[in-house]
Each structure stands twice: as C-alpha cells, then as structure tokens.
Scaffold this motif. Structure first.
Motif, PDB file in Angstrom:
ATOM      1  N   ALA A  23       0.803  -1.224   0.000  1.00  0.00           N
ATOM      2  CA  ALA A  23       0.000   0.000   0.000  1.00  0.00           C
ATOM      3  C   ALA A  23       0.838   1.278   0.000  1.00  0.00           C
ATOM      4  N   THR A  27       0.676   3.805  -3.160  1.00  0.00           N
ATOM      5  CA  THR A  27       0.137   5.160  -2.977  1.00  0.00           C
ATOM      6  C   THR A  27       1.105   6.207  -3.507  1.00  0.00           C
ATOM      7  N   ARG A  28       2.391   5.977  -3.322  1.00  0.00           N
ATOM      8  CA  ARG A  28       3.367   6.930  -3.863  1.00  0.00           C
ATOM      9  C   ARG A  28       3.350   6.941  -5.389  1.00  0.00           C
ATOM     10  N   LYS A  31      -0.715   7.907  -6.440  1.00  0.00           N
ATOM     11  CA  LYS A  31      -1.229   9.134  -5.815  1.00  0.00           C
ATOM     12  C   LYS A  31      -2.694   8.953  -5.423  1.00  0.00           C
ATOM     13  N   HIS A  32      -3.587   9.780  -6.014  1.00  0.00           N
ATOM     14  CA  HIS A  32      -4.988   9.818  -5.604  1.00  0.00           C
ATOM     15  C   HIS A  32      -5.795   8.626  -6.111  1.00  0.00           C
ATOM     16  N   ALA A  34      -4.833   5.434  -5.824  1.00  0.00           N
ATOM     17  CA  ALA A  34      -4.438   4.202  -5.145  1.00  0.00           C
ATOM     18  C   ALA A  34      -5.627   3.524  -4.479  1.00  0.00           C
ATOM     19  N   ALA A  35      -6.587   4.319  -3.983  1.00  0.00           N
ATOM     20  CA  ALA A  35      -7.736   3.735  -3.279  1.00  0.00           C
ATOM     21  C   ALA A  35      -8.519   2.791  -4.180  1.00  0.00           C
ATOM     22  N   GLY A 103      -9.695   7.079   0.602  1.00  0.00           N
ATOM     23  CA  GLY A 103      -9.001   7.697  -0.514  1.00  0.00           C
ATOM     24  C   GLY A 103      -9.433   9.130  -0.734  1.00  0.00           C
ATOM     25  N   LYS A 107      -7.220  12.489   1.018  1.00  0.00           N
ATOM     26  CA  LYS A 107      -6.596  12.902  -0.231  1.00  0.00           C
ATOM     27  C   LYS A 107      -5.553  13.984   0.035  1.00  0.00           C
ATOM     28  N   GLN A 112      -0.946   8.976   3.731  1.00  0.00           N
ATOM     29  CA  GLN A 112      -2.096   8.188   3.289  1.00  0.00           C
ATOM     30  C   GLN A 112      -1.702   6.734   3.049  1.00  0.00           C
ATOM     31  N   GLY A 113      -0.533   6.491   2.496  1.00  0.00           N
ATOM     32  CA  GLY A 113      -0.092   5.117   2.259  1.00  0.00           C
ATOM     33  C   GLY A 113       0.030   4.328   3.541  1.00  0.00           C
ATOM     34  N   PHE A 116      -3.496   3.387   4.657  1.00  0.00           N
ATOM     35  CA  PHE A 116      -4.009   2.238   3.908  1.00  0.00           C
ATOM     36  C   PHE A 116      -3.400   0.937   4.422  1.00  0.00           C
TER      37      PHE A 116
END
Length: 781
Positions: A23, A27-28, A31-32, A34-35, A103, A107, A112-113, A116
């Motif tokens: 995750a 996510t890196r 970005k947005h 990934a969710a 997500g 945002k 965020q990663g 997750f």
C-alpha cells in the motif's frame, strides 16, 4: 476442486496483509487513484465469501486449514457458517467502501499510504478472527486487531489526545485479550477441544465441567472489554480521535463487534445457564442506558454516534444473554442493521467535517442544498437507526420487542430499558441526519459543498442496502439472517418478520418508542443541558479512573524499582547469592534429600598436594592485604581444579580450565588497575561476616548438592547415546568436543555471546575517564 477452494480461501485470508505490504509504495506511485486499486483486495474477499451463501444457507459449514504446530495439535484452520460468513461479508463489503472513502477523506495526506497499510492489516486481522476455527489462531487474530487498532487510533501521533486514546484502547483490550487466552485454555483443558467446530459439537460438556464459571468469567472479560461494555465502555468514545474512516469501520461495523461475535459463537456451549442469562442481560442493559444517556450530552457528531455504538453493543449483549430463539433472531437482525446504518452515519459525519470544517452540531445548519447526496444518505440511515419502515432497523426493532414482550419480571425491566434506549438512539440518529441539514444556513469554517464520489459513495450505498435488504426480507433471511441465527442458537431457525407492520404488542411498543424519541428530539437542547448537569454532579467516571490507575501503576513501579534496583552493586550481588543459597538448600531440607556422609578415601601424596595448594590459595584470598593480591590468589583455586581434572584423566578439560582461569585473572587484574577503587576492603567486620556466611552457604550448598547427585544410581542412557552417535552423526571421536560444538551448539553459541557481552562491558569500564581534580576546578571556575 476442494483443494483449489481451500487454497483460494487461504489466499483470501492473507490477501489483506499482502495488500497492506504494498500500500505505501502503491500510494506513492498512483497518488490519488491508489484507493481504487487497493479496494480490489476487500472486493475480492467479498466476492469470494459471497459464493458460500448457497452452501451455508443449505446448512453446510465450510471448514479447512493447514497444519501449523503439529506437535501441539494446532492448525491454521477456518470455520465458515452463517455467523462467520455474515461477519466476513460485512468486514469485506464495508471494508471496500471504507478504503474508497479513505481515498477521498485523506486525499493529499502525506501519510495516506501508511493509513491504507494499517486499515488493510486490521481488515485481515478481523477477517481472520471471525473465520478462525483453532483457538490459537482465534487468539492471534484477536490480539492483532488490538495492535492494528492501536496504530489506527494513534494515526495522528503528533497529537497527545490521539496517543492517549490509542494507549487506552490497547491497554483495555489487551488486558481483555489475556483474559480471553486464559478462558480458551480453560475451555481446552475442560473439554479437550481446541477448535470452535469441535467445541460446538461437544454438547453440554463445557456447561457440565467444574470450571464452567471460571471459563465464562474469563471469556466475558475478553468480550466485554472488546465490545466496550460498562464499565469498560470509556475507551470507545475516546477512540474517536482516530480519522473518521477508522471510526466508521473499526468502531461501528467490525472491531467493537468482535466481543459480540465471540459471545454469539459460544452461546451454544456457554449459554442456557443462570449465570449466562443473568450477567449478560444486566451488563448489556446497563451499557445500553449509559451509552444513550451519554450520547445525549454530546455535541460532536462522531461522539454522539460513538456513544450510541456503545449502547447498541449493550443491546446486542443483552439480547444474546436472554437466550431465547426470538431474542437471538433480534440480535442477528440488529447486528446487521447497525453495521449498515452506523457505518453510513459515521461516514456522513466525516463528510460534513471534511466539507464544512466542523463536527459540532451547534454550529451546523442549512446544508441540505449544499450537500444533497450526503443529506439523502444521512436521512436513509437515520430512518433505519430510528427503527422506521421500510428499513432493516425496523425489522430488528420489531423482533426486539417481540423477544421481550413486556411479560413481567425481568422481561418488563429489560423492555423498559430497550424502549428508553431505542428512543434515545432515534433522537441521536435524527440529530445527526437533520440538524446539520435543515433550518437556516449557518456560516461554517469552510465553504460547504458536496463531497467527491469517494466520500458519498460509501454512506449512500450502505443506506440503500439497509432499505433493499428490508424490502426483500425473504431473500435476506434465507441467505443471511436464518443461517446466522441458526449458528448462534445451535439449531435451525426460521425468521418471518417483514417490512409490513402487523398489529401486535411489538408494534405498539415501537410506536411508544418513536413517540418518546420525537418528544425528546424536540427538546434536545434542554435534555443535553440536564444530562450535562447530572454528569457534572457525578464528577468521577471510568475514564478518569483509567488515568488514576495508570498513574498509580507508574508510582508503584517507581517504588518497586527504587527498592529492588537501587543502583548499588553490592546489594544486587548479595540478593543474587542469597537466592542461590535458598534455591539449593530449601528443597533438600524440605524434602529430606540431604546426602549421606561419605567415607573419606585414601589419597596419594600428590592428591594431598593439590588439596594443600587449594587450601593455601583460599587462605591467601581471605587474608590478602589488597584487592589485586586477592584476585591473583583466587586463581590458585582454579588451577587446583584443573590439576584434579588432569589427575583423573581429562586433559582437555584441564587445559580449558587453565586457559579460562588465566584469562579471568588477567582481565580482573586489568580492570582493577584501571578503575579507581579502594586498594583494600574497608568494610566493618560484621558486614564481612555476613558475606562470609552467604559465600559459605553457596559453596557448601553446591558441594552438598553435587554429593547428593553422585549418590544417585548412574543412568548411562545419555552417555550411551553420545558414545554411539558422536562419530556417526557428527563425525567426531572426541565426545566432549562433539557435545559442545554439535549436540549443544546453540548453548555454546549462547555462552560465547555471554563472554562477548562481558568483554564489551569490561571494555566500557576500562575506557571510563574520570575527571581530574584540576579539570573539575577549572569547570567550576
């Protein structure tokens, strides 16, 4: 085919952990977006477990697993029936929506990663918990939910409130986990069953066991702490310090229901007793009232929902404890309904906070036109929470009142509790769904507008599912409610309740509940002020008590540490050798195991010479004028022992002893010359005599113990083994060397590590540079 299905189920159990591992990197990269990708993991789980609905509805349980610790009979196994399957579908289905919601909610958040990863690990832990068959895998996943929830609650670790809430949740649920472990071990010992499937097929074995009450109390300790039953309820509202996706997932739909799941799972073997049907309804009913009354006091949307979650868990425990078939049906229906409407309302609260900038209901109003989709989701969920048709909450509430039936005695009391609790939950549901959206527009910290699809998709979906499931109640009951109720009851169950109201006492009680709820809702501000005054008058509460307990524990730890770890080496050494002497002498004296006095053997002149050397060395140590002389004299004892080894045909041991003794003397002499110590012992005579007594007790004790050992008939089994296999297995003819290097190689490695650590400690000591007096004078000036 069965092997393929088992492999897929195993993959489903570990998939959340695999997704959690990738995750942060994903996510890196994405970005947005990934969710959307990460949500495929729980979606796969949902689709996979959805495929079991037909088998489970037909009354077939699905089991499988792999050997984990064969020597202990522990397997990594799963057990899928109506109860575990319903939980699995709720965890994976709501989990899919929560990942998407997170997500949008987080945002642009730099962590965020990490979030997750934590939420997916929790998902895997909760999924494993409800599907586990083995007691040990159940406990492992149970504790893993506590650890991952600690990470999620404390996600914003820069805030003290988040850290405190996370620690509080971990301590309370962690202690409950230890209680559960003890309970599972007691059940295992009492019944001989180490799996849930085996336990459920054991009939009345547990109820008839003499340790039934002990097992019950220990299991309730785990369940009550996890599901926030009074007086352990305080940790759940404090956990609202976590981001809203955590609140919507852990503290409404999944983790907090783990305790309820455990009680439902064990109902066929622990239930139907006076203890069960007394403890659970009383604590559950108390929690229901406490939760709803405290919810009235709150103005924060999440806290209002959190306290009603506490209340709902109390209602579920109360119904499970009543034990009748219809009470179990009510508990099953309410559990599903609560997961749907409470998950939706939590996400609504987070959406309002995200788009309007506040969760305080007093500073919200008129958002209906700015957030129409959010308002629709909130209203639908609140109607279900209030128990109104055509929503699943209505079915649950009707069945609750049918189970209680106001028939007098305990039932009358619990009916009154249910009416008050349900009415207050209706008040909170509509306070969350109506007050922020209706009335005149209020200026909010942020310009309010409808959130993105990731934010409103989850609450709207759950609210609609709550309506559809009720409208098509026949299908829902066949595939979900009836198999789940059958698993809890331990017998087939048929559920007939539908959205069509039927004239009955239950319907009348529902009308009374709705009327009471509307009346309180219309005077909510006064009810809030009254509750605030009551709480102010009470003052002390379990939350404050937790802080007091932690402070008391720290003070106790400091006091104990001050006694047993006072920083004085001579105290540590004295205590250590006193305990060694006690450990040697006490068993021999208590059990009459002192050795018989041996006859003194005839010795040759050179044997007398060795003993004379040892005696001379002992005298030199005792009467040495300074420490250095004592250290060198001490080496004489070791050399005397080495000579004895040599005389009795063990030259390798003698050589080892010579080397060790020489090295010890050299190192000790080096240390003594580098440290600033008194050159001689200046202690008073009385203190020296105490040390002489302790040293004598240890030395004589070892001699007496060894003498007793030599008087026991020799068992050559181990010697024969080494003689036979040292060359065959280890290819060495020197048996002693083979034992040291091969048969007990890990022990030897440990001894080497000890020597290395000792050497490092000595190196640290001799490298200490004490300040010279001139340096001290210059520093002071």
């Amino acid at each position: 085919m069965a092997d393929a299905s088992q492999s897929v189920t195993f993959l489903a159990l570990i998939l959340p952990f695999l997704a959690a591992a990738i995750a942060p990197a994903l996510t890196r990269i994405l970005k947005h977006n990934a969710a959307w990708v990460l949500a495929l993991a729980p979606l796969f789980l949902f689709v996979h477990f959805f495929g079991y609905l037909g088998d489970v509805a037909a009354g077939r349980a699905v089991t499988g697993g792999y050997a984990w610790i064969p020597s202990l009979g522990v397997d990594f196994s799963w057990f899928i029936d109506g109860l575990s399957l319903t939980f699995a579908l709720l965890i994976s289905g709501i989990g899919t929506l929560i990942v998407l919601y997170a997500g949008g909610y987080l945002k642009g958040h730099e962590q965020q990663g990490r979030f997750f990863s934590f939420i997916l690990m929790f998902m895997g832990a909760m999924q494993g918990l409800v599907l586990s068959d083995s007691f040990m895998t159940l406990f492992v996943f149970w504790e893993l939910t506590s650890i991952t929830s600690f990470l999620l609650i404390g996600f914003d670790h820069s805030r003290e409130a988040s850290r405190r809430a996370a620690l509080q949740a971990l301590v309370v649920t962690g202690l409950g986990g230890l209680s559960l472990l003890a309970g599972l071990l007691v059940i295992w010992a009492a019944t001989g069953e180490g799996t849930l499937s085996g336990l459920l097929s054991s009939g009345d074995a547990l109820r008839a066991a003499p340790f039934y009450l002990l097992a019950l109390v220990l299991v309730l300790g785990g369940a009550f702490t996890k599901s926030a039953q009074f007086p352990f309820h305080f940790w759940l509202p404090n956990a609202m310090e976590a981001p809203t996706p955590v609140s919507a997932y852990l503290h409404s739909a999944t983790m907090v229901k783990a305790g309820v799941y455990l009680l439902m799972r064990l109902n066929p073997v622990l239930g139907d007793t006076v203890w069960w049907e007394t403890i659970l309804p009383i604590f559950g009913g108390t929690t229901l009232l406490v939760g709803t009354l405290l919810a009235i006091r709150q103005t924060d949307l999440k806290l209002m929902l959190a306290y009603t979650t506490v209340a709902s868990l109390g209602l579920l425990v109360m119904l499970t404890g009543l034990g009748s078939e219809i009470a179990i049906e009510a508990a099953v229906l309410y559990l599903v309904a609560h997961s749907l409407f409470k998950g939706a309302l939590f996400m609504v609260a987070g959406l309002i906070d995200h788009e309007a900038g506040t969760r305080d209901v007093r500073w919200l109003g008129g958002l209906r036109s700015a957030m129409p989709i959010t308002f629709a989701a909130a209203l639908l969920a609140a109607l279900s929470m209030g128990g109104l048709p055509p929503f699943f909450g209505f079915l649950a509430k009707e069945e609750i009142y049918a189970a209680l039936d106001f028939s007098g005695g305990w039932n009358a009391l619990f009916t009154a509790v249910a009416i008050i609790g349900n009415a207050l939950m209706l008040v909170i549901g509509f306070a969350v769904a109506l007050k922020p959206f209706l009335g005149a527009a209020v200026e909010t910290p942020k310009h309010a507008h409808e959130g993105p699809v990731l934010l409103w998709l989850g609450p709207l979906t759950l609210a609609i599912v709550g309506c559809v499931a009720a409208i098509f109640s026949g299908v829902t009951h066949h595939y979900v409610s009836e198999p789940m109720a059958a698993a809890v009851a331990g017998a087939p169950v048929e559920i007939y309740i539908s959205v069509v109201p039927h004239a009955s006492l239950a319907l009348l009680l529902s009308i009374v509940t709705i009327a009471l709820g509307i009346a309180i809702f219309l005077m909510l501000d006064r009810a809030r002020d009254a509750m605030a005054a009551v709480l102010a008058a009470i003052g002390w509460g379990p939350d404050r008590g937790f802080d007091q307990a932690i402070r008391g524990l720290i003070r106790l730890a400091n006091a104990v540490t001050g006694v047993i770890q006072n920083g004085r080496m001579e105290v540590y050494m004295t205590v250590t050798f006193v305990m060694i002497a006690v450990a040697i002498w006490a068993p021999m004296l208590m059990f009459g195991e002192l050795p018989a006095m041996p006859t003194f053997p005839r010795m040759t002149f050179y044997e007398w010479t060795v003993f004379a050397i040892a005696a001379i060395g002992l005298g030199a140590v005792a009467y040495a004028a300074d420490r250095l002389t004592a250290i060198v004299s001490l080496g004489i004892q070791g050399f005397a022992v080495a000579l004895l080894f040599l005389l009795f045909g063990a030259p390798d041991l003698a050589f080892t002893q010579f080397m060790v003794e020489t090295l010890s003397v050299v190192i000790l002499a080096l240390v003594m010359t580098r440290l600033r110590l008194y050159p001689s012992d200046h202690r008073p005579t009385a203190e020296k005599m105490v040390d002489v007594g302790i040293a004598g007790a240890c030395g004589i004790g070892f001699a007496v113990l060894l003498l007793k050992v030599t008087q026991i008939p020799f068992d050559s089994t181990l010697s024969d083994f080494f003689s036979t296999y040292s060359y065959v297995i280890a290819h060495g003819r020197n048996i002693v060397n083979v034992i040291i290097v091969d048969f007990r190689g890990l022990d030897t490695l440990g001894e080497i590590a000890v020597v290395m650590i000792t050497g490092l400690a000595i190196l640290a000591l001799i490298r200490i540079r004490l300040p010279r007096s001139t340096d001290v004078t210059e520093a002071k000036s």
